[in-house]
Design an enzyme around this catalytic site. Structure first.
Site, PDB file in Angstrom:
ATOM      1  N   TYR A  22       0.847  -1.187   0.000  1.00  9.94           N
ATOM      2  CA  TYR A  22       0.000   0.000   0.000  1.00  9.94           C
ATOM      3  C   TYR A  22       0.892   1.251   0.000  1.00  9.94           C
ATOM      4  O   TYR A  22       1.514   1.575   1.017  1.00  9.94           O
ATOM      5  CB  TYR A  22      -0.909   0.008   1.240  1.00  9.94           C
ATOM      6  CG  TYR A  22      -1.960  -1.106   1.256  1.00  9.94           C
ATOM      7  CD1 TYR A  22      -2.342  -1.770   0.096  1.00  9.94           C
ATOM      8  CD2 TYR A  22      -2.589  -1.464   2.438  1.00  9.94           C
ATOM      9  CE1 TYR A  22      -3.309  -2.767   0.108  1.00  9.94           C
ATOM     10  CE2 TYR A  22      -3.568  -2.467   2.466  1.00  9.94           C
ATOM     11  CZ  TYR A  22      -3.918  -3.107   1.300  1.00  9.94           C
ATOM     12  OH  TYR A  22      -4.883  -4.092   1.329  1.00  9.94           O
ATOM     13  N   LYS A  73      -0.981  -8.081  -2.852  1.00  6.43           N
ATOM     14  CA  LYS A  73      -2.339  -7.568  -2.678  1.00  6.43           C
ATOM     15  C   LYS A  73      -2.297  -6.057  -2.852  1.00  6.43           C
ATOM     16  O   LYS A  73      -1.520  -5.359  -2.188  1.00  6.43           O
ATOM     17  CB  LYS A  73      -2.838  -7.932  -1.282  1.00  6.43           C
ATOM     18  CG  LYS A  73      -4.192  -7.349  -0.943  1.00  6.43           C
ATOM     19  CD  LYS A  73      -4.725  -7.938   0.340  1.00  6.43           C
ATOM     20  CE  LYS A  73      -5.981  -7.204   0.772  1.00  6.43           C
ATOM     21  NZ  LYS A  73      -6.591  -7.808   1.950  1.00  6.43           N
TER      22      LYS A  73
HETATM   23  P1  FBP Z   1     -11.015  -5.127   2.922  1.00  7.69           P
HETATM   24  O1  FBP Z   1     -11.414  -6.120   1.863  1.00  7.69           O
HETATM   25  O2  FBP Z   1     -12.008  -5.092   4.044  1.00  7.69           O
HETATM   26  O3  FBP Z   1     -10.726  -3.787   2.319  1.00  7.69           O
HETATM   27  O4  FBP Z   1      -9.675  -5.680   3.586  1.00  7.69           O
HETATM   28  C1  FBP Z   1      -8.452  -5.580   2.923  1.00  7.69           C
HETATM   29  C2  FBP Z   1      -7.364  -5.057   3.830  1.00  7.69           C
HETATM   30  O5  FBP Z   1      -6.119  -5.068   3.174  1.00  7.69           O
HETATM   31  C3  FBP Z   1      -7.235  -5.778   5.156  1.00  7.69           C
HETATM   32  O6  FBP Z   1      -6.471  -6.948   5.047  1.00  7.69           O
HETATM   33  C4  FBP Z   1      -6.637  -4.721   6.022  1.00  7.69           C
HETATM   34  O7  FBP Z   1      -6.976  -4.837   7.363  1.00  7.69           O
HETATM   35  C5  FBP Z   1      -7.259  -3.482   5.502  1.00  7.69           C
HETATM   36  O8  FBP Z   1      -7.653  -3.712   4.174  1.00  7.69           O
HETATM   37  C6  FBP Z   1      -6.306  -2.316   5.568  1.00  7.69           C
HETATM   38  O9  FBP Z   1      -6.879  -1.243   4.910  1.00  7.69           O
HETATM   39  P2  FBP Z   1      -6.342   0.235   5.064  1.00  7.69           P
HETATM   40  O10 FBP Z   1      -4.883   0.176   5.422  1.00  7.69           O
HETATM   41  O11 FBP Z   1      -6.599   0.857   3.721  1.00  7.69           O
HETATM   42  O12 FBP Z   1      -7.166   0.871   6.125  1.00  7.69           O
END
Ligand code: FBP
Length: 263
Positions: free
Chosen positions: A142, A173
């Site tokens: 991310y 992911k």
């Molecule tokens: P979702 O399908 O609920 O978006 O989950 C994906 C995910 O990557 C989770 O594994 C993680 O807890 C969350 O999103 C983190 O999202 P962010 O850092 O954007 O708040």
């Protein structure tokens, strides 16, 4: 190269993500989803490719289920409370994850953060150890931090995909930005690393969500690692069945939708 263990029919994958209790806090949960047994039970019934959890939940609950559903143990996490440049530190070893029954391990990298180097270093050690034990590694990449102007731009997502390949992840992911053509470039950059997309916030319209998943498959993603759009759904098992049909059987979104209400 170790991801074959998790890939199902057509080389596709459907992961149920459940690390939100720490990443976001209990605000994401309702009276059902707050209970890890509820989520594991869904995963078993829907025969998902794996459930991604943090070590505490793996230890207390996962051991009961890992004979029935592959466990993906996340080795790092952060809460939503700190401000500033994000850093998600490792607090579980590959060795401990394997003892907990992990079929794969996961790790989040905030690409672009001023703490990126520390996460690269931890991730490199994880890949080395996990691969020596034939365990696949999933990177949540991310892009985030004050130097990242647009974390959902196609260029930035392509950089995230490429980073996962360069660092040795088996699966990456990523968030999806809604740009099917742009996402093809993102997937290309991941090379042999398979791409899965995050589900994101719960969408009010189930059909829009299923269409989004279909778009990502059309762009070359291998599947989805989804949390909130399943266990916040009015019918979580139905939503998983719909995703199962869409991802593994190429059922069109409009038809897959009917499975949400059929169980
Ligand atoms: P979702 O399908 O609920 O978006 O989950 C994906 C995910 O990557 C989770 O594994 C993680 O807890 C969350 O999103 C983190 O999202 P962010 O850092 O954007 O708040």
């Amino acid at each position: 190269m170790f991801q074959d263990k998790l890939l199902g029919r057509k080389g596709r994958i459907l992961i149920l993500a459940y690390d939100h209790g720490l990443e976001h806090g209990p605000t994401d949960f309702n009276l059902c989803s707050v209970d890890p047994d509820f989520v594991f039970d869904l995963a078993v019934k829907a025969k998902v490719s794996g459930v991604a959890v943090l070590p505490g939940v793996a230890e207390e609950y996962g051991k009961k289920y890992n004979f029935y559903v592959p466990l993906i143990v996340k080795l790092n996490a952060k809460s939503s409370l700190p401000q500033g440049e994000p850093y998600s530190s490792q607090f579980c070893s590959v060795k401990r994850a394997i003892l907990l029954g992990a079929s794969a391990v996961g790790y989040t990298i905030y690409l672009g953060s001023q703490n990126e180097a520390s996460m690269f270093k931890e991730f490199g050690n994880i890949v080395e150890e996990a691969h020596s034990r034939h365990i696949p590694v999933i990177a949540w990449v991310y892009p985030r931090g004050k130097n990242v102007k647009d974390e959902l731009s196609t260029d930035v997502l392509a950089y995230a995909a490429r980073t996962a390949l360069e660092l040795g992840a088996d699966i990456v992911k990523l968030k999806y930005n809604g740009d099917v053509e742009g996402f093809k470039w993102v997937v290309k950059n991941a090379g042999m690393t398979d791409v899965v997309v995050a589900g994101g916030e719960k969408q009010q319209d189930n059909l829009s969500f299923l269409k989004m998943v279909k778009d990502t498959l059309d762009a070359g993603a291998k599947g989805i690692a989804v949390g909130r759009n399943v266990w916040q759904s009015e019918n979580p098992l139905g939503m998983l069945q719909a995703l199962n049909k869409l991802i593994f059987h190429d059922v069109p979104p409009e038809k897959a939708l009917s499975y949400i209400h059929s169980v």
